[in-house]
Design a protein around this motif. Structure first.
Motif, mmCIF file in Angstrom:
data_model
loop_
_atom_site.group_PDB
_atom_site.id
_atom_site.type_symbol
_atom_site.label_atom_id
_atom_site.label_comp_id
_atom_site.label_asym_id
_atom_site.label_seq_id
_atom_site.Cartn_x
_atom_site.Cartn_y
_atom_site.Cartn_z
ATOM 1 N N ILE A 163 -58.822 48.180 66.736
ATOM 2 C CA ILE A 163 -58.817 46.470 66.311
ATOM 3 C C ILE A 163 -57.270 46.337 66.231
ATOM 4 N N VAL A 164 -57.064 44.981 66.761
ATOM 5 C CA VAL A 164 -55.558 44.588 66.829
ATOM 6 C C VAL A 164 -55.681 43.218 65.857
ATOM 7 N N ARG A 165 -54.248 42.941 65.312
ATOM 8 C CA ARG A 165 -53.881 41.863 64.659
ATOM 9 C C ARG A 165 -53.552 40.712 65.254
ATOM 10 N N GLU A 166 -54.036 39.535 64.942
ATOM 11 C CA GLU A 166 -53.504 38.190 65.490
ATOM 12 C C GLU A 166 -52.641 37.481 64.297
ATOM 13 N N PHE A 167 -51.517 37.063 64.625
ATOM 14 C CA PHE A 167 -50.613 36.407 63.922
ATOM 15 C C PHE A 167 -50.510 34.934 63.878
ATOM 16 N N LEU A 168 -50.477 34.241 62.766
ATOM 17 C CA LEU A 168 -50.117 32.639 62.889
ATOM 18 C C LEU A 168 -48.768 32.365 63.756
ATOM 19 N N LYS A 169 -48.964 31.339 64.551
ATOM 20 C CA LYS A 169 -47.872 31.026 65.208
ATOM 21 C C LYS A 169 -46.762 30.367 64.186
ATOM 22 N N GLU A 170 -45.743 30.469 64.482
ATOM 23 C CA GLU A 170 -44.442 30.001 63.769
ATOM 24 C C GLU A 170 -44.440 28.497 63.555
ATOM 25 N N GLU A 171 -44.853 27.654 64.391
ATOM 26 C CA GLU A 171 -44.973 26.239 64.320
ATOM 27 C C GLU A 171 -45.498 25.792 63.116
ATOM 28 N N ASN A 172 -46.566 26.650 62.492
ATOM 29 C CA ASN A 172 -47.207 26.240 61.390
ATOM 30 C C ASN A 172 -46.492 26.565 59.957
#
Length: 430
Positions: free
Chosen positions: A210-219
Motif C-alpha cells: 500500500i502506498v500513501r498519496e499526499f495532498l498537493k501543496e497548492e491546497n
C-alpha cells in the motif's frame, strides 16, 4: 515671565523707588497699578472645553484630515491648539479669538513621517485672555495612532531588483507546488511508485503493498512569520523591522493571487495572526497590520544558540557563536506555530538574533510544515560610527553570521539579505 508678573514687578519697583526717594507719587502709582491688576484678575475667567480628533489609522507620508472643536465658557480668550510630536508634520491653525459663550469648529492636516504605533501625549489648548495677561493650559487625553507603510514606499522598494541569490537558490526547483506532508489517501502499489511512499504498517495489515498519496501543496496556506522582537526593531538610521515590513508586503503580493496568504507577527512573549486569504483586500489587511515601530538603538550583534543537539554539536556551535546567559528568546514564535492548525508553508522573516529558539521552533515546525527563512543580516544594516573597534566587531560578527547561515541551511533553506535585497525574484520561481 508673563505680562501679569511684569506688571507686579513694576509695581514693586515703584514702591521701592518711592521708599528710597522719600516720594509719595511712585508709591501711589504702584498702589493704583496693583488695584488695576486685581480688578482685571477678578474679571477674567479662563474656561475652555475642546477636542482634537485624528484618524486612528494613517498611511506613512500621506496627509490626513483632523478636526478641532472648541467651546468657550469663560471670558473672551485667544486659544492656540497644541499638538507636540516630532513624528508628524502638522498644518494647524496657530490661534483663534474665541468670544464668551462661543464655539468654533475647524479642520487641520496631519502627516505621519514614519510608520509605527504612537501615543501623542502633548495635546491640548493654550488659552490666553484678550489682554494677554493670564494664561492657562487645558490638556486633553493622549492620542493613539497607528501608521502603516505607504503604497509609495512599497512601490519604490519594489523597483530594487537585486536579490538574484534567491532565484539562483531555487533554479533547480520551486519552493511551492510539490507535495505536502498531509496524507490524502492510501492505494495499492503500482509499478513506478517510489518505495518511500510505501506504508509498511498498512501493507502488513492488508497483506499487499500500500502506498500513501499526499495532498498537493497548492491546497496549503502560506503564512509569513514576521519577527518583531527587540533586536529586529533596533537601528540607528533604519531598523531591520522597517526593511522586513516592506519585504513582507512584497512576498505577500507575489503569492496572494495563487495562494491564501496569512501573516503572523510575534515578539518575545506573544503572537498575533492575520488569517489567510486571497486578493487585494487581504493584501491591504496585511499592509495595515504592519504598523511596527522601530527603536533608535544600536544592534548588539550577540547570539545565543542552544538546541537539543549532541554534546559534540553544542561544543562546535559554542566555538562559532558567543553565549549569553540569561537572555530570553522569542517565546512568541512557539505560540505563533501553535496558531497554525493545518500543514502550511511558513516564510519566516527574522534576523536570527536568537538562533537557538528559532532553530528549535523550526525543527518543531518541520514535523508538519515546510519552512523558508528570509533573514536580514544585522551586520549589513549597521549604520553607526565606523572606527577600529567597530570594524573589528563587525568583522567578527560577519564571520559568525556566515557559520550561522550555513548551520540553518542544513535545516531549511535560509537566505541572507541586505538592505537593498527585496524578493521580486520570488515571482519567477514560485
Amino acid at each position: 515671565m508673563d505680562r501679569e508678573e511684569l506688571l507686579l514687578l513694576t509695581s514693586l519697583l515703584l514702591m521701592l523707588e518711592g521708599y528710597l526717594a522719600d516720594n509719595v507719587l511712585p508709591a501711589v502709582l504702584a498702589f493704583l497699578l496693583s488695584l488695576y491688576i486685581v480688578s482685571l484678575r477678578r474679571g477674567v475667567v479662563l474656561s475652555v472645553e475642546g477636542s482634537v480628533e485624528v484618524p486612528e489609522s494613517m498611511e506613512e507620508g500621506k496627509w490626513h484630515e483632523g478636526k478641532l472643536s472648541l467651546a468657550n465658557h469663560g471670558s473672551n480668550a485667544i486659544v492656540t491648539p497644541v499638538i507636540k510630536t516630532g513624528d508628524f508634520e502638522l498644518d494647524i491653525p496657530y490661534e483663534v479669538f474665541l468670544p464668551t459663550a462661543s464655539t468654533w469648529d475647524a479642520s487641520f492636516r496631519i502627516k505621519p513621517l514614519r510608520k509605527g504605533s504612537f501615543h501623542i501625549d502633548s495635546v491640548g489648548f493654550r488659552v490666553v485672555d484678550e489682554r494677554g495677561l493670564y494664561e492657562e493650559f487645558f490638556p486633553l487625553f493622549p492620542i493613539k495612532v497607528s501608521v502603516y507603510p505607504s503604497v509609495e514606499t512599497i512601490k519604490e522598494a519594489a523597483k530594487v531588483d537585486r536579490n538574484l541569490r534567491l532565484a539562483e537558490f531555487y533554479r533547480t526547483g520551486k519552493l511551492f507546488g510539490g507535495e505536502s506532508l498531509e496524507i490524502r489517501d492510501l492505494r495499492e502499489y503500482q509499478y513506478g511508485d517510489e518505495f518511500k511512499r510505501i506504508d509498511w504498517k498498512a501493507s502488513a495489515r492488508l497483506g499487499e503493498l500500500i502506498v500513501r498519496e499526499f495532498l498537493k501543496e497548492e491546497n496549503a496556506d502560506v503564512y509569513i512569520f514576521l519577527d518583531n522582537t527587540r533586536e529586529m526593531r533596533k537601528g540607528i538610521k533604519r531598523a531591520r523591522i522597517d526593511y522586513a515590513a516592506i519585504l513582507v508586503v512584497q512576498v505577500a503580493a507575489a503569492l496572494i493571487r495563487k495562494y491564501r496568504v496569512g501573516l503572523v507577527i510575534y515578539d518575545e512573549l506573544s503572537a498575533d495572526i492575520v488569517n489567510p486569504g486571497k486578493g487585494g483586500t487581504q493584501l491591504e489587511t496585511i499592509r495595515r497590520r504592519l504598523d511596527l515601530r522601530s527603536e533608535p538603538k544600536e544592534s548588539s550583534f550577540r547570539f545565543s544558540f542552544e538546541t537539543s543537539l549532541s554534546k559534540k554539536a553544542k561544543a562546535f556551535l559554542g566555538k562559532i557563536l558567543p553565549m549569553r546567559k540569561g537572555r530570553k528568546g522569542p517565546k512568541g514564535l512557539f505560540e505563533a506555530l501553535s496558531l497554525l492548525k493545518n500543514p502550511s508553508f511558513i516564510i519566516l522573516v527574522t534576523d536570527l538574533s536568537n538562533p537557538g529558539d528559532v532553530y528549535r521552533a523550526v525543527s518543531l515546525a518541520l514535523k508538519k510544515h515546510r519552512v523558508l527563512i528570509l533573514s536580514p543580516n544585522p551586520v549589513l544594516f549597521y549604520s553607526g560610527k565606523l572606527d577600529k573597534d567597530a570594524l573589528r566587531r563587525l568583522y567578527q560578527a560577519y564571520k559568525d553570521r556566515e557559520e550561522l547561515i550555513r548551520r540553518f541551511n542544513v535545516l531549511v533553506p535560509t537566505i541572507d539579505l541586505g538592505p537593498s535585497d527585496y524578493i521580486r525574484e520570488i515571482v519567477k520561481v514560485v
